[in-house]
Scaffold this active site. Sequence first.
Site, PDB file in Angstrom:
ATOM      1  N   LYS A 174       0.838  -1.199   0.000  1.00  0.00           N
ATOM      2  CA  LYS A 174       0.000   0.000   0.000  1.00  0.00           C
ATOM      3  C   LYS A 174       0.877   1.256   0.000  1.00  0.00           C
ATOM      4  CE  LYS A 174      -1.969   2.589   3.143  1.00  0.00           C
ATOM      5  NZ  LYS A 174      -2.012   3.893   2.476  1.00  0.00           N
ATOM      6  N   GLY A 205      -5.606   3.214  -0.581  1.00  0.00           N
ATOM      7  CA  GLY A 205      -6.608   3.619   0.399  1.00  0.00           C
ATOM      8  C   GLY A 205      -5.973   4.205   1.628  1.00  0.00           C
ATOM      9  N   GLY A 207      -4.589   4.799   5.447  1.00  0.00           N
ATOM     10  CA  GLY A 207      -3.765   4.016   6.361  1.00  0.00           C
ATOM     11  C   GLY A 207      -4.577   3.255   7.390  1.00  0.00           C
ATOM     12  N   PRO A 208      -5.441   3.948   8.130  1.00  0.00           N
ATOM     13  CA  PRO A 208      -6.171   3.253   9.198  1.00  0.00           C
ATOM     14  C   PRO A 208      -7.167   2.187   8.689  1.00  0.00           C
ATOM     15  CG  PRO A 208      -6.097   5.616   9.585  1.00  0.00           C
ATOM     16  CD  PRO A 208      -5.576   5.399   8.203  1.00  0.00           C
ATOM     17  N   GLY A 211      -4.323   0.097   5.198  1.00  0.00           N
ATOM     18  CA  GLY A 211      -3.024  -0.225   5.808  1.00  0.00           C
ATOM     19  C   GLY A 211      -3.212  -1.147   7.003  1.00  0.00           C
ATOM     20  N   GLU A 249      10.987   1.735   9.531  1.00  0.00           N
ATOM     21  CA  GLU A 249      11.836   2.898   9.208  1.00  0.00           C
ATOM     22  C   GLU A 249      11.012   4.132   9.540  1.00  0.00           C
ATOM     23  OE1 GLU A 249      14.893   2.713   8.293  1.00  0.00           O
ATOM     24  OE2 GLU A 249      14.968   0.559   7.920  1.00  0.00           O
ATOM     25  N   CYS A 283      13.326  12.087   5.290  1.00  0.00           N
ATOM     26  CA  CYS A 283      13.589  11.678   6.672  1.00  0.00           C
ATOM     27  C   CYS A 283      15.044  11.919   7.045  1.00  0.00           C
ATOM     28  CB  CYS A 283      13.218  10.215   6.853  1.00  0.00           C
ATOM     29  SG  CYS A 283      13.992   9.155   5.625  1.00  0.00           S
ATOM     30  N   GLU A 384       9.762  16.132  15.190  1.00  0.00           N
ATOM     31  CA  GLU A 384       9.969  16.131  13.746  1.00  0.00           C
ATOM     32  C   GLU A 384       8.959  17.064  13.067  1.00  0.00           C
ATOM     33  OE1 GLU A 384       8.890  12.612  11.453  1.00  0.00           O
ATOM     34  OE2 GLU A 384      10.782  12.765  10.364  1.00  0.00           O
TER      35      GLU A 384
HETATM   36  P1  NDP Z   1       2.541   7.953   8.105  1.00  0.00           P
HETATM   37  O1  NDP Z   1       3.057   7.189   9.262  1.00  0.00           O
HETATM   38  O2  NDP Z   1       1.375   8.835   8.318  1.00  0.00           O
HETATM   39  O3  NDP Z   1       2.134   6.981   6.919  1.00  0.00           O
HETATM   40  C1  NDP Z   1       3.015   6.050   6.333  1.00  0.00           C
HETATM   41  C2  NDP Z   1       2.202   4.977   5.637  1.00  0.00           C
HETATM   42  O4  NDP Z   1       1.469   4.242   6.611  1.00  0.00           O
HETATM   43  C3  NDP Z   1       1.155   5.525   4.671  1.00  0.00           C
HETATM   44  O5  NDP Z   1       1.002   4.624   3.598  1.00  0.00           O
HETATM   45  C4  NDP Z   1      -0.084   5.547   5.545  1.00  0.00           C
HETATM   46  O6  NDP Z   1      -1.245   5.549   4.776  1.00  0.00           O
HETATM   47  C5  NDP Z   1       0.102   4.256   6.300  1.00  0.00           C
HETATM   48  N1  NDP Z   1      -0.655   4.150   7.555  1.00  0.00           N
HETATM   49  C6  NDP Z   1      -1.167   5.134   8.336  1.00  0.00           C
HETATM   50  N2  NDP Z   1      -1.813   4.599   9.407  1.00  0.00           N
HETATM   51  C7  NDP Z   1      -1.682   3.248   9.303  1.00  0.00           C
HETATM   52  C8  NDP Z   1      -2.130   2.150  10.090  1.00  0.00           C
HETATM   53  N3  NDP Z   1      -2.830   2.319  11.209  1.00  0.00           N
HETATM   54  N4  NDP Z   1      -1.823   0.896   9.690  1.00  0.00           N
HETATM   55  C9  NDP Z   1      -1.099   0.701   8.571  1.00  0.00           C
HETATM   56  N5  NDP Z   1      -0.675   1.694   7.764  1.00  0.00           N
HETATM   57  C10 NDP Z   1      -0.954   2.968   8.131  1.00  0.00           C
HETATM   58  O7  NDP Z   1       3.784   8.753   7.534  1.00  0.00           O
HETATM   59  P2  NDP Z   1       3.784   9.829   6.381  1.00  0.00           P
HETATM   60  O8  NDP Z   1       3.203   9.240   5.130  1.00  0.00           O
HETATM   61  O9  NDP Z   1       3.219  11.096   6.931  1.00  0.00           O
HETATM   62  O10 NDP Z   1       5.354   9.990   6.099  1.00  0.00           O
HETATM   63  C11 NDP Z   1       6.155  10.856   6.786  1.00  0.00           C
HETATM   64  C12 NDP Z   1       6.940  10.131   7.865  1.00  0.00           C
HETATM   65  O11 NDP Z   1       7.709   9.079   7.291  1.00  0.00           O
HETATM   66  C13 NDP Z   1       7.938  11.028   8.560  1.00  0.00           C
HETATM   67  O12 NDP Z   1       7.875  10.813   9.943  1.00  0.00           O
HETATM   68  C14 NDP Z   1       9.268  10.568   8.014  1.00  0.00           C
HETATM   69  O13 NDP Z   1      10.351  10.795   8.878  1.00  0.00           O
HETATM   70  C15 NDP Z   1       9.026   9.110   7.829  1.00  0.00           C
HETATM   71  N6  NDP Z   1       9.992   8.568   6.883  1.00  0.00           N
HETATM   72  C16 NDP Z   1      10.968   7.726   7.350  1.00  0.00           C
HETATM   73  C17 NDP Z   1      11.939   7.231   6.487  1.00  0.00           C
HETATM   74  C18 NDP Z   1      12.991   6.296   6.969  1.00  0.00           C
HETATM   75  O14 NDP Z   1      13.615   5.664   6.125  1.00  0.00           O
HETATM   76  N7  NDP Z   1      13.232   6.150   8.251  1.00  0.00           N
HETATM   77  C19 NDP Z   1      11.955   7.620   5.059  1.00  0.00           C
HETATM   78  C20 NDP Z   1      10.869   8.493   4.690  1.00  0.00           C
HETATM   79  C21 NDP Z   1       9.930   8.947   5.574  1.00  0.00           C
HETATM   80  P3  NDP Z   1      -1.976   6.950   4.386  1.00  0.00           P
HETATM   81  O15 NDP Z   1      -0.934   7.896   3.922  1.00  0.00           O
HETATM   82  O16 NDP Z   1      -2.871   6.524   3.323  1.00  0.00           O
HETATM   83  O17 NDP Z   1      -2.650   7.397   5.645  1.00  0.00           O
END
Ligand code: NDP
Length: 484
Positions: A174, A205, A207-208, A211, A249, A283, A384
């Site tokens: 996803k 779709g 995340g909550p 995902g 990550e 990140c 962050e």
């Molecule tokens: P999120 O944690 O909001 O979302 C990441 C992914 O998880 C999205 O696909 C999201 O879906 C999905 N998601 C959200 N809630 C759930 C759930 N309950 N169960 C399963 N999947 C879920 O992060 P962001 O997209 O806002 O990305 C930014 C963050 O990512 C920053 O904190 C950044 O530091 C981190 N990051 C870390 C990296 C690393 O390598 N350590 C690299 C790049 C970013 P949806 O978007 O559809 O809600």
Amino acid sequence: MEKILNYIDGTFCEPSSGQWLDNYNPSTGEVYSQIPDSNADDVSEAYKAAEKAFPSWSNTTIDKRSRILIKLADLIEENLDRLAAAEAKDNGKPLSLATTVDIPRASANFRFFGNAITQFASQAHESVGLQTMNFTLREPLGVVGCISPWNLPLYLFTWKIAPAIAAGNCVVAKPSEVTPMTAYLLGELCTEAGLPPGVLNIVHGNGPTAGEAIVVHQKIKAISFTGGTKTGEHIARTAAPMFKKLSLELGGKNPNLIFADCNYDKMLAVTVRSSFANQGQICLCGSRIFIEDSIYEKFKKDFVAKVSVMKVGDPFDSGTHLGALVSQPHLEKVISYIEIAKEEGGKVLCGGEKVNVAGKEGGYYLAPTVIEIPNNKCRVNQEEIFGPVVTLIAFKTEVEAIAMANDVKYGLSATLWTKDVDRTMRLSKKLEAGIVWVNTWLNRDLRTPFGGMKESGVGREGGFEALRFFTESKNVCISWEDGE
Ligand code: NDP
């Protein structure tokens, strides 16, 4: 209006609920496509397709798997312009960045793991004198889940999928709901590359819902997740009691330590990039800049002079340095941190405000922002922000610098600027970070381990680390008779 579809069992399909979500163009603020609002039923269909494909895919020769991955890499390269334009429109990043970084790296991910799998070997241990031979099988896990964020959409999506399928797994993946477009286009290329149906299934779709359905699915064996620390914590709480393998990550608040003996011009140019590339939404961006006090005033003047002339504008304009932030809520979050910084005694040296781009008034543009703050305990230095905002603090000694660098809950990456080799070694060992860059930034060799310490994550991606994550090792112990 264009509709993005799920890719399940090699076929594009609509969500079972018949519900759709709006997808915004961040550079204009307009809805330009719709994506499936998938739920557990869609994930279940994706799982079934993956489960059906697994026996054959896991028994497909390494040579054939490798060739399909390399073909996919070639196809991404051939479609560079189309994919880069789609990424820039969907995410708001400059087209130049998508063309030179995001899409080439997505291609490199498939090429790298297509090659790496041919070199992935296991060990044998002969218990000499005991007539016993041990060897290790590294078997694919089965069906695995890959969940990725919006900041480097295709780059990070493929960084997970490529090692997973190279190792013989089938995937339910996803992408972020905020940036689904290039993951959708990848489906077409998978079919063209000859990836068998069901090996990669892409469910779009929220995340909550979508995902979460992947995370709680009883039979999905592992979750590879990149995203925020809060989401990662929630996923760990849910998946750990189900005994799933987890690679997380997560967020970062990376220090950039600048010593007076560094190559100043190189440091200045790279620091502008490490602060504001992709609108600061990487990140690995160095959002906390610590400068040795003897060069603090000079650095402040030179840095602000360079940042103030950066052009914020239409991602498709070739002169643009910073495009739009990814969404309205994210823009509001970043602006709220600038307000917090002011309340905490921070002095905004440049930026700090929304930018109106002519003809794109609805876009989510923010000027690159440099804030001088009183101490490292400020919220803006502890939490962050993930946008074009960096802070400056002076330090007197190496001890003080390392103390501030490590005094944060995150530990993803750190950058160090110095010509002193002793200091390089001392600090590289002391910095609490999964990656330490010395006199460089975002310099990546895909064979190296990638990941964070502390609340920046658990596990490592990259090279054989990723192939180990996506396989289970099994020891086979054979006792043999020493006859004639
Ligand atoms: P999120 O944690 O909001 O979302 C990441 C992914 O998880 C999205 O696909 C999201 O879906 C999905 N998601 C959200 N809630 C759930 C759930 N309950 N169960 C399963 N999947 C879920 O992060 P962001 O997209 O806002 O990305 C930014 C963050 O990512 C920053 O904190 C950044 O530091 C981190 N990051 C870390 C990296 C690393 O390598 N350590 C690299 C790049 C970013 P949806 O978007 O559809 O809600």
